[in-house]
Design an enzyme around this catalytic site. Structure first.
Site, PDB file in Angstrom:
ATOM      1  N   SER A 170       0.843  -1.196   0.000  1.00 19.96           N
ATOM      2  CA  SER A 170       0.000   0.000   0.000  1.00 19.96           C
ATOM      3  C   SER A 170       0.876   1.243   0.000  1.00 19.96           C
ATOM      4  O   SER A 170       2.056   1.177   0.351  1.00 19.96           O
ATOM      5  CB  SER A 170      -0.848  -0.040   1.279  1.00 19.96           C
ATOM      6  OG  SER A 170      -1.355   1.229   1.589  1.00 19.96           O
ATOM      7  N   TYR A 183      -1.193  -0.860  10.708  1.00 20.36           N
ATOM      8  CA  TYR A 183      -1.279  -1.334   9.317  1.00 20.36           C
ATOM      9  C   TYR A 183      -0.080  -0.812   8.520  1.00 20.36           C
ATOM     10  O   TYR A 183       0.594  -1.569   7.804  1.00 20.36           O
ATOM     11  CB  TYR A 183      -2.601  -0.849   8.710  1.00 20.36           C
ATOM     12  CG  TYR A 183      -2.773  -1.061   7.228  1.00 20.36           C
ATOM     13  CD1 TYR A 183      -3.223  -2.287   6.730  1.00 20.36           C
ATOM     14  CD2 TYR A 183      -2.514  -0.037   6.311  1.00 20.36           C
ATOM     15  CE1 TYR A 183      -3.403  -2.480   5.365  1.00 20.36           C
ATOM     16  CE2 TYR A 183      -2.691  -0.213   4.952  1.00 20.36           C
ATOM     17  CZ  TYR A 183      -3.136  -1.436   4.474  1.00 20.36           C
ATOM     18  OH  TYR A 183      -3.320  -1.617   3.126  1.00 20.36           O
ATOM     19  N   SER A 186       3.026  -2.688   9.317  1.00 16.75           N
ATOM     20  CA  SER A 186       3.085  -4.041   8.739  1.00 16.75           C
ATOM     21  C   SER A 186       3.447  -3.975   7.258  1.00 16.75           C
ATOM     22  O   SER A 186       4.159  -4.834   6.740  1.00 16.75           O
ATOM     23  CB  SER A 186       1.757  -4.786   8.941  1.00 16.75           C
ATOM     24  OG  SER A 186       0.719  -4.253   8.132  1.00 16.75           O
TER      25      SER A 186
END
Ligand SMILES: NC(=O)c1ccc[n+]([C@@H]2O[C@H](COP(=O)([O-])OP(=O)(O)OC[C@H]3O[C@@H](n4cnc5c(N)ncnc54)[C@H](OP(=O)(O)O)[C@@H]3O)[C@@H](O)[C@H]2O)c1
Ligand SMILES: *[C@@H]1O[C@H](CO)[C@@H](O)[C@H](O)[C@H]1NC(C)=O
Ligand SMILES: *[C@@H]1O[C@H](CO)[C@@H](O)[C@H](O)[C@H]1NC(C)=O
Length: 296
Positions: A170, A183, A186
């Site tokens: 992402s 998030y 990670s």
């Protein structure tokens, strides 16, 4: 002169190599025909779209997620769309023993493995980080550690096929992203691990490609529900996104950027990092490391 030799030539070499390798080949759907592919997180969202594209291209598929009923539907749709074969194995990526069993089972079902597309994530809460350390642990286990375990289990088969590991990440894995800090952590971890491993494979002449996919906001139900009213961002279509992920993997690209803004890849591509990495690699005595430690 010393400066030229030390810095300018490697930098020039890097850019020449970069352009040579990036403009090498064009994608053809036939590249996936008959290929044996695993897709994780394939019960919905981007993973499901990846499975549908691969089915149309005539690949063999094994899909996974936790929800058996959804996976059953994905498998029957894949067979309708033209998959060479399609199976599912349900389970949770919180369980490291499952990751290993899953890859072994998938390898048996397809008789080998050409590509593993790592895409699943556990649920993420949008908001201030409120000291929920257990949540950070769970996110790191599902979004990061299971990816490492899956790729470890898949590597022997991927070596045999000169295969590919595709890691779905992402924008939040390339830039800080407030309100989803665990998030973001990670996804950064995936970059640190898989980009390092890519260079190790290069050093050890392991011909398994690693593609890191950096996605902007995509219009999956999960993402749209999470951001609505909170982030004012434009979402891109999940079908197009899924296709770009497959293309990047098939072309063995190092990174794929997919975002509605064309500037994202320019701004986050970070040529400074790549130059620094290649200068750093030149200072490592690879031969002595190859001799002292077992190969990957
Ligand atoms: N959508 C976006 O805007 C966006 C943006 C950037 C990056 N990405 C990345 O794209 C990938 C896919 O995102 P998405 O939006 O398509 O997500 P999604 O629709 O929520 O799908 C997540 C998938 O993961 C599975 N999953 C959840 N928990 C699991 C667990 N414990 N064990 C095994 N499987 C589990 C889910 O199935 P079950 O619930 O059945 O297990 C589902 O198939 C992710 O890596 C995400 O970080 C997405
Ligand atoms: C893998 O690549 C090597 C060259 O690196 C080649 O000799 C071998 O035949 C390839 N194997 C397969 C299965 O494509
Ligand atoms: C690595 O494998 C790919 C896919 O089989 C092949 O096209 C490529 O030539 C191989 N590269 C090397 C260096 O052997």
């Amino acid at each position: 002169m010393a400066f030229m030799k030390k810095y300018l030539l490697p930098i020039l070499g890097f850019f020449l190599a970069y352009y040579y390798y990036s403009a090498k080949e064009e994608f053809r759907p036939e590249m996936l025909q008959g290929k044996k592919v695993i897709v994780t997180g394939a019960s919905k969202g981007i993973g499901r779209e990846i499975a549908y594209h691969l089915a149309k291209m005539g690949a063999h598929l094994v899909v996974t997620a936790r929800t058996k009923e959804s996976l059953q539907q994905v498998v029957s749709r894949c067979l309708e769309l033209g998959a060479a074969s399609a199976h599912y194995v349900a389970g949770t990526m919180e369980d490291l023993a499952f990751t290993e069993q899953f890859v072994a089972k998938a390898g048996k079902l397809m008789g080998g493995l050409d590509m593993i597309i790592l895409n699943h994530i556990t649920q993420t809460y949008l908001g201030f980080f409120q000291n929920d350390i257990q949540h950070v642990r769970k996110i790191m286990e599902v979004n990061f550690l299971s990816y490492v375990a899956l790729s470890v289990a898949a590597l022997p088969m991927l070596k045999q096929s000169n295969g590919s590991i595709v890691v779905v990440s992402s924008l939040a894995g390339k830039m800080a992203q407030p309100f989803i800090a665990p998030y973001s952590a990670s996804k950064f971890a995936l970059d640190g691990f898989f980009s390092s491993i890519r260079t190790e494979y290069f050093a050890a002449k392991v011909n398994v490609s690693i593609t890191l996919c950096i996605l902007g906001l995509i219009n999956t139900d999960t993402a749209i529900t999470a951001v609505s009213g909170k982030f004012d961002l434009k979402a891109s279509p999940k079908e197009d996104c899924a296709l770009e992920i497959i293309k990047g993997g098939a072309l063995r690209q190092e990174e794929v950027y997919f975002d509605h803004s064309p500037w994202t890849s320019v701004l986050l591509g970070n040529p400074g990092r790549k130059i620094q990495e290649s200068l750093n690699f030149r200072k490592i005595n690879v031969d002595s490391i190859l001799k002292s430690k077992g190969l990957p």
